[in-house]
Design a protein around this motif. Structure first.
Motif, PDB file in Angstrom:
ATOM      1  N   ILE A 160      -0.552 -15.921  -8.179  1.00 35.57           N
ATOM      2  CA  ILE A 160       0.242 -15.478  -7.034  1.00 35.57           C
ATOM      3  C   ILE A 160       1.622 -16.120  -7.071  1.00 35.57           C
ATOM      4  O   ILE A 160       1.745 -17.344  -7.214  1.00 35.57           O
ATOM      5  N   LYS A 161       2.643 -15.298  -6.941  1.00 42.30           N
ATOM      6  CA  LYS A 161       4.025 -15.779  -6.886  1.00 42.30           C
ATOM      7  C   LYS A 161       4.746 -15.095  -5.728  1.00 42.30           C
ATOM      8  O   LYS A 161       4.386 -13.982  -5.323  1.00 42.30           O
ATOM      9  N   ARG A 162       5.765 -15.761  -5.224  1.00 39.84           N
ATOM     10  CA  ARG A 162       6.618 -15.087  -4.241  1.00 39.84           C
ATOM     11  C   ARG A 162       7.450 -14.040  -4.954  1.00 39.84           C
ATOM     12  O   ARG A 162       7.571 -12.908  -4.508  1.00 39.84           O
ATOM     13  N   ARG A 163       8.038 -14.430  -6.093  1.00 40.96           N
ATOM     14  CA  ARG A 163       8.785 -13.489  -6.933  1.00 40.96           C
ATOM     15  C   ARG A 163       8.138 -13.472  -8.309  1.00 40.96           C
ATOM     16  O   ARG A 163       8.031 -14.498  -8.970  1.00 40.96           O
ATOM     17  N   GLY A 164       7.709 -12.312  -8.752  1.00 42.00           N
ATOM     18  CA  GLY A 164       7.002 -12.198 -10.026  1.00 42.00           C
ATOM     19  C   GLY A 164       7.952 -12.008 -11.190  1.00 42.00           C
ATOM     20  O   GLY A 164       8.611 -10.968 -11.293  1.00 42.00           O
ATOM     21  N   GLU A 165       8.031 -13.013 -12.065  1.00 35.28           N
ATOM     22  CA  GLU A 165       8.883 -12.940 -13.239  1.00 35.28           C
ATOM     23  C   GLU A 165       8.059 -13.162 -14.505  1.00 35.28           C
ATOM     24  O   GLU A 165       6.854 -13.405 -14.447  1.00 35.28           O
ATOM     25  N   ILE A 166       8.724 -13.088 -15.661  1.00 29.51           N
ATOM     26  CA  ILE A 166       8.041 -13.177 -16.942  1.00 29.51           C
ATOM     27  C   ILE A 166       7.265 -14.486 -17.077  1.00 29.51           C
ATOM     28  O   ILE A 166       6.149 -14.502 -17.601  1.00 29.51           O
ATOM     29  N   ASP A 167       7.825 -15.589 -16.575  1.00 26.52           N
ATOM     30  CA  ASP A 167       7.148 -16.881 -16.675  1.00 26.52           C
ATOM     31  C   ASP A 167       5.774 -16.850 -16.018  1.00 26.52           C
ATOM     32  O   ASP A 167       4.824 -17.472 -16.494  1.00 26.52           O
TER      33      ASP A 167
END
Length: 234
Positions: A160-167
């Motif tokens: 779970i992320k607030r903003r989903g990026e490649i990392d």
């Protein structure tokens, strides 16, 4: 962790090919087996890398520009594909190893932590039939945000992320590689992954899809019970 500062050339071969000409770079070899190549710019992202499981072999080869001279050669081979990372080292400027111990994991900010709590209470909002097994499921490289089970009894790891990026996709990929070595989790089939975030960057979505990871965009307000259906235009 081993940190090497070296003048080196790097060639990657696999699903694509990439070449880094001779220059001074930082080579990082982590305890999980991953190898990363960094420059002095480009923020936090490595120029190239090989994710675990992989094998690093050190040897000696002839300098392609001068056959009378030998060079150190590192060959990093992926365990589950034919991908290779070949590093030719002209000069080592620094070589040290450090035991970093067990990392306590990333301390989540308020929104991200609350998202995890809400999704743990309502996992079926990510996929029909999904049920929670455990929050912060432990692995050797850090905890998985949610370990769930689908309606067929298969294990599902949720990052779970607030903003989903490649990392974030890379992080979930590493978790899945470890989890799928656990016979207790794979009795009925492979552990699959769901990458959940309020916003998922297009590049991250493409990478996740390529790796068989499902993406779920999360409506934070709706989860908090603040989504007023009467206020919608549609």
């Amino acid at each position: 962790m081993r940190i090497v500062v070296a003048t080196c050339q790097v060639d990657y071969a696999g699903r694509l090919t990439a070449h880094l000409p001779m220059a001074t770079r930082v080579l990082m070899i982590k305890s999980d087996g991953s190898v990363l190549v960094h420059s002095d710019g480009g923020s936090y992202k490595p120029l190239n890398w090989m994710s675990p499981p992989c094998t690093l072999r050190e040897g000696v080869t002839t300098d392609p520009a001068d056959e009378s001279r030998e060079m150190v050669e590192w060959t990093v081979s992926a365990a589950k594909s034919d991908d290779t990372l070949r590093i030719l080292i002209e000069e080592i400027l620094h070589d040290s190893s450090h035991d970093l111990g067990i990392d306590p994991g990333l301390q989540k900010d308020g929104v991200e932590k609350h998202l995890q709590e809400l999704l743990a209470e309502h996992p079926a909002t990510l996929a029909d039939g999904l049920s929670l097994v455990r929050r912060e499921f432990p692995t050797a490289i850090g905890p998985v945000d949610l370990m769930c089970r689908d309606e067929d009894g298969l294990s599902v790891a949720v990052e779970i992320k607030r903003r989903g990026e490649i990392d974030g996709v890379e992080q979930l990929t590493r978790y899945l590689e470890l989890l799928n070595r656990d016979p207790a989790l794979t009795r009925k089939g492979a552990v699959r992954g769901i990458f959940a975030a309020q916003e998922i960057k297009p590049q991250a979505r493409v990478l996740a899809t390529d790796r068989g990871i499902a993406c779920a965009t999360v409506d934070y307000d709706a989860l908090r019970g603040m989504d007023d259906a009467e206020a919608r235009l549609f």
